[in-house]
Design a protein around this motif. Structure first.
Motif, PDB file in Angstrom:
ATOM      1  N   CYS A   1      53.242  20.836  24.257  1.00 36.29           N
ATOM      2  CA  CYS A   1      52.764  22.215  24.381  1.00 36.29           C
ATOM      3  C   CYS A   1      51.510  22.280  25.238  1.00 36.29           C
ATOM      4  O   CYS A   1      50.783  21.292  25.402  1.00 36.29           O
ATOM      5  N   ARG A   2      51.290  23.458  25.749  1.00 34.39           N
ATOM      6  CA  ARG A   2      50.044  23.836  26.393  1.00 34.39           C
ATOM      7  C   ARG A   2      49.652  25.150  25.732  1.00 34.39           C
ATOM      8  O   ARG A   2      50.487  26.026  25.514  1.00 34.39           O
ATOM      9  N   VAL A   3      48.383  25.267  25.431  1.00 40.36           N
ATOM     10  CA  VAL A   3      47.890  26.504  24.820  1.00 40.36           C
ATOM     11  C   VAL A   3      46.836  27.072  25.753  1.00 40.36           C
ATOM     12  O   VAL A   3      45.826  26.426  26.042  1.00 40.36           O
ATOM     13  N   PHE A   4      47.109  28.276  26.227  1.00 40.20           N
ATOM     14  CA  PHE A   4      46.233  28.934  27.195  1.00 40.20           C
ATOM     15  C   PHE A   4      45.473  30.067  26.505  1.00 40.20           C
ATOM     16  O   PHE A   4      46.065  30.875  25.795  1.00 40.20           O
ATOM     17  N   PRO A   5      44.176  30.132  26.709  1.00 43.05           N
ATOM     18  CA  PRO A   5      43.388  31.191  26.060  1.00 43.05           C
ATOM     19  C   PRO A   5      43.645  32.552  26.680  1.00 43.05           C
ATOM     20  O   PRO A   5      43.862  32.663  27.888  1.00 43.05           O
ATOM     21  N   LEU A   6      43.646  33.573  25.843  1.00 42.17           N
ATOM     22  CA  LEU A   6      43.646  34.957  26.305  1.00 42.17           C
ATOM     23  C   LEU A   6      42.185  35.350  26.376  1.00 42.17           C
ATOM     24  O   LEU A   6      41.505  35.408  25.345  1.00 42.17           O
ATOM     25  N   ARG A   7      41.693  35.583  27.577  1.00 39.53           N
ATOM     26  CA  ARG A   7      40.271  35.882  27.761  1.00 39.53           C
ATOM     27  C   ARG A   7      40.121  37.203  28.481  1.00 39.53           C
ATOM     28  O   ARG A   7      40.886  37.528  29.375  1.00 39.53           O
ATOM     29  N   LEU A   8      39.093  37.908  28.102  1.00 44.07           N
ATOM     30  CA  LEU A   8      38.708  39.121  28.802  1.00 44.07           C
ATOM     31  C   LEU A   8      37.213  39.002  29.056  1.00 44.07           C
ATOM     32  O   LEU A   8      36.432  38.933  28.114  1.00 44.07           O
ATOM     33  N   THR A   9      36.854  38.954  30.312  1.00 43.72           N
ATOM     34  CA  THR A   9      35.466  38.718  30.733  1.00 43.72           C
ATOM     35  C   THR A   9      34.861  37.535  29.980  1.00 43.72           C
ATOM     36  O   THR A   9      33.802  37.632  29.388  1.00 43.72           O
ATOM     37  N   GLU A  10      35.622  36.452  29.985  1.00 43.27           N
ATOM     38  CA  GLU A  10      35.223  35.183  29.379  1.00 43.27           C
ATOM     39  C   GLU A  10      35.118  35.221  27.860  1.00 43.27           C
ATOM     40  O   GLU A  10      34.708  34.257  27.238  1.00 43.27           O
TER      41      GLU A  10
END
Length: 160
Positions: A43-52
């Motif tokens: 797996c790869r887990v990618f962050p959901l970011r909004l303005t860091e």
């Protein structure tokens, strides 16, 4: 220490990579074993970011080890970024809807207040400014808002 890579990514905003559940390191051992029992390979887990600022995480699972074929990490992060934008936009829609409802309520109240002012002006034979002052004073005397008092005036002309 987080034992779930999705939680870690969501809280910290970091990309978490587990290339092969069969040979995962000690940090992800329990998670990797459970995933492998379910038929997953990596797996790869990618962050959901909004303005860091982290909002959550998007986990991409494979049935084989991650590097067993070409996979583009940039694509996964792009999906996570789009998901973050979608979440932010849905929040905008909620705020916008609430603002619309509030504006409609204010307009309806204002219309009722103006109607009540007109009733008082006509029945008391005074100008509209004097009627509005009387409306405000009578509402204050009764301990209600001008909008609440106006509703009563409009509903029952004798109430004034």
């Amino acid at each position: 220490m987080h034992r779930n890579p999705v939680v870690l990514s969501a809280l910290t905003g970091a990309v978490v990579m587990i290339d092969d559940f069969e040979i995962a390191g000690p940090r992800w051992h329990a998670f990797a074993q459970a995933a492998a029992r379910s038929g997953l390979g990596a797996c790869r887990v990618f962050p959901l970011r909004l303005t860091e600022r982290p909002l959550g995480a998007l986990a991409v699972f494979t049935t084989d080890p991650w590097n067993s074929r070409p996979r583009d990490n940039a694509f996964g992060q792009s999906l996570a970024d789009l998901a973050a934008i979608a979440l932010w936009m849905s929040d905008v829609d909620v705020r916008s809807g609430a603002a619309t409802i509030a504006a409609q309520h204010i307009l309806a109240s204002r219309t009722t207040i103006e109607q009540a002012g007109g009733v008082i002006a006509e029945l008391d034979q005074v100008d509209i400014d004097s009627a509005m002052q009387a409306l405000a004073a009578r509402a204050q005397d009764r301990g209600v808002t001008v909008a609440q008092y106006s509703e009563h005036v409009v509903e029952d002309l004798g109430f004034r």
